[in-house]
Motif scaffolding. Sequence first.
Motif, PDB file in Angstrom:
ATOM      1  N   ILE B   6       3.313  -7.176  -8.610  1.00 10.44           N
ATOM      2  CA  ILE B   6       2.069  -7.256  -7.836  1.00 10.44           C
ATOM      3  C   ILE B   6       2.366  -7.067  -6.350  1.00 10.44           C
ATOM      4  O   ILE B   6       3.264  -7.705  -5.803  1.00 10.44           O
ATOM      5  CB  ILE B   6       1.402  -8.626  -8.060  1.00 10.44           C
ATOM      6  CG1 ILE B   6       1.162  -8.846  -9.556  1.00 10.44           C
ATOM      7  CG2 ILE B   6       0.098  -8.722  -7.289  1.00 10.44           C
ATOM      8  CD1 ILE B   6       0.716 -10.242  -9.902  1.00 10.44           C
ATOM      9  N   TYR B   7       1.617  -6.160  -5.740  1.00  8.41           N
ATOM     10  CA  TYR B   7       1.787  -5.862  -4.315  1.00  8.41           C
ATOM     11  C   TYR B   7       0.531  -6.298  -3.595  1.00  8.41           C
ATOM     12  O   TYR B   7      -0.565  -5.853  -3.935  1.00  8.41           O
ATOM     13  CB  TYR B   7       1.986  -4.362  -4.102  1.00  8.41           C
ATOM     14  CG  TYR B   7       3.017  -3.775  -5.019  1.00  8.41           C
ATOM     15  CD1 TYR B   7       4.363  -3.823  -4.690  1.00  8.41           C
ATOM     16  CD2 TYR B   7       2.656  -3.203  -6.230  1.00  8.41           C
ATOM     17  CE1 TYR B   7       5.321  -3.307  -5.550  1.00  8.41           C
ATOM     18  CE2 TYR B   7       3.607  -2.688  -7.094  1.00  8.41           C
ATOM     19  CZ  TYR B   7       4.936  -2.739  -6.738  1.00  8.41           C
ATOM     20  OH  TYR B   7       5.883  -2.233  -7.593  1.00  8.41           O
ATOM     21  N   ILE B   8       0.669  -7.167  -2.617  1.00  7.13           N
ATOM     22  CA  ILE B   8      -0.482  -7.669  -1.876  1.00  7.13           C
ATOM     23  C   ILE B   8      -0.330  -7.274  -0.415  1.00  7.13           C
ATOM     24  O   ILE B   8       0.683  -7.559   0.214  1.00  7.13           O
ATOM     25  CB  ILE B   8      -0.577  -9.208  -2.004  1.00  7.13           C
ATOM     26  CG1 ILE B   8      -0.710  -9.584  -3.490  1.00  7.13           C
ATOM     27  CG2 ILE B   8      -1.758  -9.746  -1.211  1.00  7.13           C
ATOM     28  CD1 ILE B   8      -0.491 -11.048  -3.773  1.00  7.13           C
ATOM     29  N   THR B   9      -1.328  -6.579   0.095  1.00 12.22           N
ATOM     30  CA  THR B   9      -1.269  -6.116   1.484  1.00 12.22           C
ATOM     31  C   THR B   9      -2.516  -6.568   2.221  1.00 12.22           C
ATOM     32  O   THR B   9      -3.566  -6.762   1.616  1.00 12.22           O
ATOM     33  CB  THR B   9      -1.192  -4.580   1.552  1.00 12.22           C
ATOM     34  OG1 THR B   9      -2.217  -4.046   0.701  1.00 12.22           O
ATOM     35  CG2 THR B   9       0.142  -4.065   1.095  1.00 12.22           C
ATOM     36  N   LEU B  10      -2.391  -6.713   3.516  1.00 15.86           N
ATOM     37  CA  LEU B  10      -3.566  -6.968   4.335  1.00 15.86           C
ATOM     38  C   LEU B  10      -4.426  -5.715   4.368  1.00 15.86           C
ATOM     39  O   LEU B  10      -3.905  -4.595   4.379  1.00 15.86           O
ATOM     40  CB  LEU B  10      -3.146  -7.331   5.765  1.00 15.86           C
ATOM     41  CG  LEU B  10      -2.580  -8.737   5.953  1.00 15.86           C
ATOM     42  CD1 LEU B  10      -1.987  -8.863   7.343  1.00 15.86           C
ATOM     43  CD2 LEU B  10      -3.656  -9.781   5.757  1.00 15.86           C
ATOM     44  N   LYS B  11      -5.725  -5.879   4.382  1.00 14.15           N
ATOM     45  CA  LYS B  11      -6.605  -4.715   4.524  1.00 14.15           C
ATOM     46  C   LYS B  11      -6.294  -4.040   5.861  1.00 14.15           C
ATOM     47  O   LYS B  11      -5.940  -4.716   6.833  1.00 14.15           O
ATOM     48  CB  LYS B  11      -8.068  -5.166   4.501  1.00 14.15           C
ATOM     49  CG  LYS B  11      -8.585  -5.554   3.111  1.00 14.15           C
ATOM     50  CD  LYS B  11     -10.061  -5.927   3.188  1.00 14.15           C
ATOM     51  CE  LYS B  11     -10.489  -6.747   1.994  1.00 14.15           C
ATOM     52  NZ  LYS B  11     -10.847  -5.978   0.817  1.00 14.15           N
ATOM     53  N   PRO B  12      -6.434  -2.713   5.907  1.00 16.92           N
ATOM     54  CA  PRO B  12      -6.047  -1.980   7.120  1.00 16.92           C
ATOM     55  C   PRO B  12      -6.731  -2.482   8.394  1.00 16.92           C
ATOM     56  O   PRO B  12      -6.147  -2.444   9.475  1.00 16.92           O
ATOM     57  CB  PRO B  12      -6.470  -0.541   6.819  1.00 16.92           C
ATOM     58  CG  PRO B  12      -6.498  -0.452   5.332  1.00 16.92           C
ATOM     59  CD  PRO B  12      -6.886  -1.819   4.829  1.00 16.92           C
ATOM     60  N   SER B  13      -7.944  -2.997   8.282  1.00 19.57           N
ATOM     61  CA  SER B  13      -8.686  -3.413   9.475  1.00 19.57           C
ATOM     62  C   SER B  13      -8.274  -4.796   9.972  1.00 19.57           C
ATOM     63  O   SER B  13      -8.703  -5.226  11.044  1.00 19.57           O
ATOM     64  CB  SER B  13     -10.175  -3.417   9.168  1.00 19.57           C
ATOM     65  OG  SER B  13     -10.424  -4.283   8.068  1.00 19.57           O
TER      66      SER B  13
END
Lengths: 84, 84
Positions: B6-13
Motif C-alpha cells: 500500500i502506497y499512501i501519498t499526500l494529495k498534490p495540493s
Amino acid sequence: MFLAKIYITLKPSVNDPQGLTIKGGLHNLGFNSVNSVRAGKYMEINVNETDRAKAEEQVRGMCEQLLTNPIIEDFRFELEAIKD
Amino acid sequence: MFLAKIYITLKPSVNDPQGLTIKGGLHNLGFNSVNSVRAGKYMEINVNETDRAKAEEQVRGMCEQLLTNPIIEDFRFELEAIKD
C-alpha cells in the motif's frame, strides 16, 4: 528528469511497534484476516538529471546518506523518466 | 494469502513540510539536482484470504477506515499472491 519512487522498509528482523499497533486497530475494526502489518516510508523525489545512470547513483547516495538508517532499514527504488 | 503493498501519498495540493525538510537536507549534502520531495507512507499487509476480489475489498476498506486520511491523502495498492 527522473521521478524516483523510493520504498523504505524495516529489515525483517527488526521489531515494528507501529505495524503492530496498526494491526491491532485493524482487528478492532473487524479486519480479522490481517496476519501482519509492516510499516515503512515512501518518497517521491524529482531529480533534475538527464542521464539515468547518474540519476540512479544520486538516488542511491541520498538513500545511504540521509533517507534511510542502514542498520535497521532496507530500501529499493525505481526511476521513471518524466518530461522536463 | 495475499501481500498487499500500500502506497499512501499526500494529495498534490497539500503542503508537505516533511518533504521540504528532506529536500533542504539533501541540498545541504550537495544533492543539488533534487527539485522536489514528497514524503508518504508504505505498508505491507499480509491478508489471509483466498479470493483476490475479497482481499481487494478488504484492503480498500482498511485504507478508507484506518490507514489514510481521505481529506489530505491518496492511496493505491497492489496485491501479490503468496503461498500459505
